[in-house]
Write an enzyme that holds these catalytic residues in place. Structure first.
Site, PDB file in Angstrom:
ATOM      1  CD  GLU A 131      -9.472  -5.942   2.742  1.00 45.47           C
ATOM      2  OE1 GLU A 131      -9.054  -7.048   2.023  1.00 45.47           O
ATOM      3  OE2 GLU A 131      -9.511  -6.309   3.886  1.00 45.47           O
TER       4      GLU A 131
ATOM      5  CG  HIS B 263      -2.018  -1.175   1.200  1.00 45.74           C
ATOM      6  ND1 HIS B 263      -3.390  -0.750   0.572  1.00 45.74           N
ATOM      7  CD2 HIS B 263      -1.895  -2.570   1.254  1.00 45.74           C
ATOM      8  CE1 HIS B 263      -4.093  -2.085   0.809  1.00 45.74           C
ATOM      9  NE2 HIS B 263      -3.293  -2.788   0.979  1.00 45.74           N
TER      10      HIS B 263
HETATM   11 ZN   LIG Z   1      -2.469  -4.716   4.534  1.00 40.52          ZN
END
Ligand SMILES: [Zn+2]
Length: 597
Positions: free
Chosen positions: A203, A73
């Site tokens: 997600e 990320h």
């Molecule tokens: Zn993560």
């Protein structure tokens, strides 16, 4: 602008390398800037040429938001800001800001110093990059500029992980990053208020999994470790530096204490030590239980778990080792794995998701002959176990979050396409909302509704209330309320039309419609007028009709018919007010069919 556009540069129908471009209300935002653990070539970073082929990114992006410190990320952040070029603001929480540069530096060292790669960011670049970061607190609204504001919410998952609510004018989007809807031993559960965004970007790593109860999983894990060491085997548990390591250490420590076990348990030094330091520093971000325990004793100082030294790898006898990194793609965990893999007494327990291309992913998919560096082959004889301890929301959790914030659209990222399809169908069925799942480089476009807030004057509401009796408003039975829409400054007000006329000192005007029919008919005009009068009397019986001496006919006080012309041709003028639209247009049709043939 009533469109929201989303283009993933990474994590589109894929896990790893999260980087999502969002266009909202004329603003461009980059959500996360991650790297892909499964690649060692240019595919490890997002393809920023998608944004612009030449020059810096600053003028094309209003801000960057980083959800948490995992490298998938934030791993491409210094490359993006320092090598491609971005000078705008980067937002992240305080713990993420503290931990992110340590992980980036560690990642840089492995890549540049051990693997000898060039064309990579330097330590100096990490420092300059971090200077562009603005740290945010939970639930604090941050003004990015005059029009855009962002707000962070607790996401669980790892220390400092946050979901972000991004708002521009009336439009808003929630980006979850990675999150966990169930609390664990060291972190609380994700939470967001009913902010009803136009779009929720979530997600979907465990989109098809509904995990068995946590307790069962924990018992299973302890049993497996215990069985293996009892038979003299060695257990390797590859972990991410922060997150599961702490959770599993707490679990094993308690069990070792209870069962009075003497088999040594180690954790790899360095990162884990640093990690514990940050947990202590940001204790307010951890779960209620840890906060309480922490007052009595230090939850992260273990009685049974000792620091690991590389020299212990070949020690005889059983042992348990926690080592980084979690996906067995480099570093100490991979080094230990190579030594222990050929012995079938040993065991490796993968406690989280592994991205494609890593050794972790290969052995979880049953590959037992691995080609290592220098074309060396490695026979994997040790037992490979997978226990999902990784702190992502499962299908149930994702559905829970959707009910919590009530979005108008959902967009899935950070998951595999097949699993996304399954979840997409489920979301459409259960919530009757649109669900998108763009691949990398593909753009999803969604229309948003524009709500314009209007104040209503009290006198208008009172007048309306007197009509229906003093019943309270009923959301299920909306009523139409007529009024005059007035703009004062930048505010809209709905007020009584009479008040509006008085306020502005205006006279009331009436809108009238007129239409003329021309046709040939012999005889005097009074004859035609008589004919029309008889027609009206027979066809519009219910309306009061007046026939005046000059030959004009008035119906219902406002519809007027006048006949003019000579002995051969006639003109009939029909006019009516806006309120009598029905009568007027009916009459016009009637006269057309009866007179004009
Ligand atoms: Zn993560």
């Amino acid at each position: 602008m009533t469109e929201i556009r989303v283009t993933p540069l990474g994590a589109g129908q894929d896990v790893g390398r999260s980087c999502i471009l969002l266009s909202i209300g004329g603003k461009n935002v980059m959500l996360d800037c991650g790297m892909h653990m499964g690649y060692n070539d240019e595919r490890r970073f997002p393809d920023f040429t998608y944004i612009t082929k030449e020059g810096r990114l600053t003028q094309h992006l209003d801000c960057v938001i980083i959800s948490h410190f995992h490298l998938d990320h934030c791993g491409a952040l210094p490359y993006m800001s320092e090598m491609v070029g971005f000078d705008g603001p980067i937002y992240m929480t305080h713990p993420t800001k503290a931990i992110c540069p340590i992980l980036l530096e560690d990642y840089r060292k492995i890549t540049v110093e051990r693997k000898g790669e060039t064309n990579f960011f330097t330590s100096e670049m990490i420092k300059t990059c971090m200077k562009k970061v603005i740290a945010v607190n939970l639930h604090q609204t941050m003004q990015v500029d005059d029009e855009m504001e962002i707000k962070a919410y607790y996401a669980g998952h790892v220390l400092g992980a946050a979901m972000f609510h991004i708002k521009v004018g009336q439009q808003s989007v929630v980006y979850t990053g990675d999150y966990n809807m169930t609390p664990d031993r060291h972190l609380g559960a994700a939470w967001i208020d009913k902010c009803r965004p136009d779009l929720l970007i979530t997600e979907s790593t465990y989109a098809t999994t509904i995990r068995d109860s946590k307790r069962c999983r924990e018992r299973d894990f302890l049993k497996k470790v215990h069985n293996c060491v009892e038979k003299g085997g060695k257990v390797l548990i590859p972990v991410f530096a922060l997150g599961r390591a702490q959770e599993l250490c707490i679990l094993l420590e308690t069990y070792w204490d209870r069962m009075n076990l003497k088999v040594p348990v180690y954790f790899s030094l360095g990162l884990t030590e640093k990690a514990n330091h940050y947990y202590k520093l940001f204790i307010t971000w951890t779960s209620q239980k840890i906060k309480k325990t922490f007052v009595q004793r230090n939850m992260f100082e273990f009685k049974h778990i000792k620091p690991f030294d590389r020299a212990y790898i070949d020690n005889p006898g059983p042992m348990v080792v926690f080592a980084t990194p979690g996906m067995l793609h480099a570093g100490l965990s991979l080094q230990i794995f190579r030594r222990w893999a050929p012995n079938d007494k040993n065991m490796v327990i993968m406690p989280g998701y592994c991205v494609a291309g890593t050794v972790g992913h290969k052995i979880l998919n049953g590959i037992r002959k691995l080609e290592m560096e220098n074309k060396q082959m490695l026979d994997v004889k040790l037992a490979v176990e997978y226990m999902s301890f990784s702190a992502h929301a499962d299908a149930k959790g994702i559905m829970q979050l959707i009910s919590q914030c009530e979005p108008s659209n959902v967009l899935l990222v950070h998951g595999e396409a097949v699993k996304m399809e399954f979840l997409k169908t489920k979301i459409k069925q259960e919530f009757s909302i649109d669900c998108f799942m763009p691949a990398n480089g593909e753009t999803a476009v969604m229309e948003t509704k524009h709500n314009i807030p209007v104040d209503i004057s009290l006198s208008l509401l009172k007048r309306e209330a007197s009509k229906v009796g003093l019943l309270p408003p009923d959301a299920k039975r909306p009523r139409v309320l007529h009024g005059a829409l007035v703009m004062k400054g930048s505010k809209l007000q709905l007020i009584d039309p009479a008040d509006a006329l008085k306020d502005f000192g205006l006279a009331e005007h009436q809108l009238r419609f007129t239409s003329t029919l021309s046709f040939d008919e012999e005889g005097p005009t009074t004859g035609t007028a008589d004919k029309i009068y008889q027609l009206v009397k027979s066809q519009l019986k219910d309306f009061p009709t007046h026939y005046s001496s000059d030959g004009s006919i008035t119906i219902s006080d406002s519809v007027l018919v006048q006949v003019s012309g000579d002995e051969e041709s006639k003109s009939v003028l029909v006019s009516w007010s806006y309120e009598d639209e029905d009568v007027g247009s009916y009459l016009l049709q009637l006269l057309k069919s009866e007179l004009v043939t």
